[in-house]
Write an enzyme that holds these catalytic residues in place. Structure first.
Site, PDB file in Angstrom:
ATOM      1  N   ASP A  81      48.599  41.935  43.231  1.00  0.00           N
ATOM      2  CA  ASP A  81      47.551  42.365  42.494  1.00  0.00           C
ATOM      3  C   ASP A  81      46.619  41.344  41.604  1.00  0.00           C
ATOM      4  O   ASP A  81      46.460  41.466  40.582  1.00  0.00           O
ATOM      5  CB  ASP A  81      48.335  43.309  41.541  1.00  0.00           C
ATOM      6  CG  ASP A  81      47.097  44.028  40.901  1.00  0.00           C
ATOM      7  OD1 ASP A  81      46.038  44.486  41.151  1.00  0.00           O
ATOM      8  OD2 ASP A  81      47.404  44.666  39.924  1.00  0.00           O
ATOM      9  N   HIS A 112      42.173  39.993  44.772  1.00  0.00           N
ATOM     10  CA  HIS A 112      41.505  40.771  45.552  1.00  0.00           C
ATOM     11  C   HIS A 112      40.628  40.377  46.645  1.00  0.00           C
ATOM     12  O   HIS A 112      39.973  41.030  47.253  1.00  0.00           O
ATOM     13  CB  HIS A 112      41.166  42.135  45.017  1.00  0.00           C
ATOM     14  CG  HIS A 112      42.326  42.708  44.137  1.00  0.00           C
ATOM     15  ND1 HIS A 112      43.521  43.035  44.437  1.00  0.00           N
ATOM     16  CD2 HIS A 112      42.116  42.869  42.683  1.00  0.00           C
ATOM     17  CE1 HIS A 112      44.081  43.658  43.544  1.00  0.00           C
ATOM     18  NE2 HIS A 112      43.402  43.456  42.366  1.00  0.00           N
ATOM     19  N   ASP A 134      49.774  33.957  37.498  1.00  0.00           N
ATOM     20  CA  ASP A 134      48.405  34.200  37.203  1.00  0.00           C
ATOM     21  C   ASP A 134      47.658  33.107  36.997  1.00  0.00           C
ATOM     22  O   ASP A 134      48.079  31.864  36.751  1.00  0.00           O
ATOM     23  CB  ASP A 134      48.180  35.110  35.857  1.00  0.00           C
ATOM     24  CG  ASP A 134      47.057  35.899  35.709  1.00  0.00           C
ATOM     25  OD1 ASP A 134      46.995  37.321  36.099  1.00  0.00           O
ATOM     26  OD2 ASP A 134      45.862  35.350  35.740  1.00  0.00           O
ATOM     27  N   GLN A 179      46.892  31.999  43.159  1.00  0.00           N
ATOM     28  CA  GLN A 179      47.421  32.570  44.304  1.00  0.00           C
ATOM     29  C   GLN A 179      47.135  32.130  45.699  1.00  0.00           C
ATOM     30  O   GLN A 179      47.475  32.170  46.663  1.00  0.00           O
ATOM     31  CB  GLN A 179      47.407  34.038  44.362  1.00  0.00           C
ATOM     32  CG  GLN A 179      45.829  34.479  44.907  1.00  0.00           C
ATOM     33  CD  GLN A 179      45.806  36.092  45.020  1.00  0.00           C
ATOM     34  OE1 GLN A 179      45.085  36.617  44.366  1.00  0.00           O
ATOM     35  NE2 GLN A 179      46.504  36.779  45.934  1.00  0.00           N
ATOM     36  N   ASP A 208      45.040  47.394  46.203  1.00  0.00           N
ATOM     37  CA  ASP A 208      43.549  47.327  46.276  1.00  0.00           C
ATOM     38  C   ASP A 208      42.861  46.897  47.348  1.00  0.00           C
ATOM     39  O   ASP A 208      41.707  45.994  47.349  1.00  0.00           O
ATOM     40  CB  ASP A 208      43.019  46.737  44.801  1.00  0.00           C
ATOM     41  CG  ASP A 208      43.477  47.240  43.616  1.00  0.00           C
ATOM     42  OD1 ASP A 208      44.073  48.398  43.745  1.00  0.00           O
ATOM     43  OD2 ASP A 208      43.268  46.875  42.614  1.00  0.00           O
TER      44      ASP A 208
HETATM   45  C1  LIG Z   1      44.039  43.434  38.526  1.00  0.00           C
HETATM   46  S1  LIG Z   1      44.452  42.259  37.384  1.00  0.00           S
HETATM   47  C2  LIG Z   1      46.482  42.435  37.394  1.00  0.00           C
HETATM   48  C3  LIG Z   1      46.864  43.654  36.889  1.00  0.00           C
HETATM   49  C4  LIG Z   1      48.160  43.900  36.657  1.00  0.00           C
HETATM   50  N1  LIG Z   1      49.193  43.519  37.905  1.00  0.00           N
HETATM   51  C5  LIG Z   1      48.691  45.398  36.459  1.00  0.00           C
HETATM   52  O1  LIG Z   1      48.874  46.087  37.153  1.00  0.00           O
HETATM   53  O2  LIG Z   1      48.324  45.673  35.098  1.00  0.00           O
HETATM   54  C6  LIG Z   1      44.344  40.639  38.367  1.00  0.00           C
HETATM   55  C7  LIG Z   1      44.886  39.575  37.764  1.00  0.00           C
HETATM   56  O3  LIG Z   1      44.678  38.517  38.830  1.00  0.00           O
HETATM   57  C8  LIG Z   1      44.498  37.357  38.129  1.00  0.00           C
HETATM   58  N2  LIG Z   1      43.778  36.384  39.360  1.00  0.00           N
HETATM   59  C9  LIG Z   1      42.810  36.384  39.855  1.00  0.00           C
HETATM   60  N3  LIG Z   1      42.821  35.486  40.638  1.00  0.00           N
HETATM   61  C10 LIG Z   1      43.816  35.006  40.714  1.00  0.00           C
HETATM   62  C11 LIG Z   1      44.067  33.798  41.565  1.00  0.00           C
HETATM   63  N4  LIG Z   1      43.327  33.313  42.517  1.00  0.00           N
HETATM   64  N5  LIG Z   1      45.292  33.388  41.374  1.00  0.00           N
HETATM   65  C12 LIG Z   1      46.185  33.898  40.603  1.00  0.00           C
HETATM   66  N6  LIG Z   1      45.741  35.071  39.714  1.00  0.00           N
HETATM   67  C13 LIG Z   1      44.602  35.453  39.838  1.00  0.00           C
HETATM   68  C14 LIG Z   1      43.361  37.604  37.116  1.00  0.00           C
HETATM   69  O4  LIG Z   1      43.422  36.635  35.985  1.00  0.00           O
HETATM   70  C15 LIG Z   1      44.056  38.888  36.532  1.00  0.00           C
HETATM   71  O5  LIG Z   1      44.732  38.750  35.221  1.00  0.00           O
END
Ligand SMILES: C[S@@+](CC[C@H](N)C(=O)[O-])C[C@H]1O[C@@H](n2cnc3c(N)ncnc32)[C@H](O)[C@@H]1O
Length: 252
Positions: A149, A152, A107, A127, A178
């Site tokens: 996840d 997105h 994350d 990511q 998603d």
């Molecule tokens: C939808 S939530 C994840 C939900 C989790 N997988 C669950 O099922 O409960 C999205 C997560 O992706 C992280 N995120 C957003 N952009 C990101 C990036 N560029 N690289 C890594 N993590 C990222 C956010 O901080 C957030 O914690």
């Protein structure tokens, strides 16, 4: 999981408001009981009965996950999930796959480092950063299951896929959650038919999986490793399997 993005639905706003609301985080307890009673797969049963850190999945993903993930249970499976959020999904995977699994989350939010219990692990980074992803995969070892996840956003989903899919074990599964965000503008930079999205990537991979029949793979080294593309509402599972030239044989 991404909840409804009203702002991005533009002219469809009125149509959308007529639909039942997509529940956000905490379900009403009676609704949760009903979902638990209705749950068919082991994963769905686990999801609705667990009490721990918050996990956030669309309900229909649970049975799909169970169908593809069950052969990996109680094995030395290596799982990498992009997007830790509150840490609940990593807990869920631990409960589902058992003590032999190696489970890593990624994350970009440093607070996620504190939302995990050993032996699960979290690494902080983006990511969209190939060097970071490669370092995590090197630490974990060739992943058997990767779940994207995270943000997105198409550019990020594609960067992660092109970095991590080659590192996936043979027979492994690469999941992108998603993928409906491919249709959403603004934050997700998507749109119907828009290039550079996850949906566009799936289309391109479908063409590459069939390169034997047109001989113009876009990514020659990937093309022969795409064993299958399993597309459902909002989620795709890409199987890694080295393909041999297809044959057809008549028998009598
Ligand atoms: C939808 S939530 C994840 C939900 C989790 N997988 C669950 O099922 O409960 C999205 C997560 O992706 C992280 N995120 C957003 N952009 C990101 C990036 N560029 N690289 C890594 N993590 C990222 C956010 O901080 C957030 O914690």
């Amino acid at each position: 999981m991404v909840s409804s993005e009203k702002h991005s639905l533009g002219r469809l706003g009125r149509w959308w408001r007529g639909l039942p609301r997509v529940p956000d985080f905490a379900l009403d307890p009676s609704e949760r009981d009903a979902l638990q009673r209705a749950a068919k797969s082991d994963l769905a049963k686990l999801y609705f009965s667990r009490h721990g850190r918050v996990a956030h999945k669309w309900v229909h993903y649970l049975d799909i996950y169970d169908r593809y993930f069950s052969p990996f249970r109680d094995k030395n499976v290596k799982l990498l999930e992009i997007g830790v959020f509150q840490g609940g999904s990593l807990e869920l995977w631990r409960e589902y796959f058992g003590p032999r699994a190696a489970i890593f989350g990624i994350d970009k939010n440093p607070e996620c480092a504190h939302r995990v219990d050993a032996p699960n692990q979290v690494r902080i980074g983006s990511q969209a950063d190939p060097a970071f992803l490669k370092s995590v995969a090197a630490e974990l070892g060739a992943p058997d299951i990767i779940i994207d996840d995270g943000s997105h956003i198409g550019r990020h989903q594609r960067a992660s896929f092109f970095t991590l899919f080659p590192l996936l074990s043979e027979g492994g599964l690469y999941v992108i959650e998603d993928i409906h965000t491919s249709y959403w503008p603004r934050r997700y930079k998507g749109g119907l038919g828009r290039r550079g999205t996850a949906i566009h990537l799936i289309w391109q991979l479908m063409d590459d999986m069939h390169f034997w029949y047109h001989l113009r793979p876009k990514w020659p080294s990937l093309a022969s490793q795409i064993g299958g593309l399993h597309i459902y509402d909002s989620i795709v599972i890409i199987e890694k399997k080295t393909a041999l030239p297809p044959r057809h044989i008549m028998v009598q």
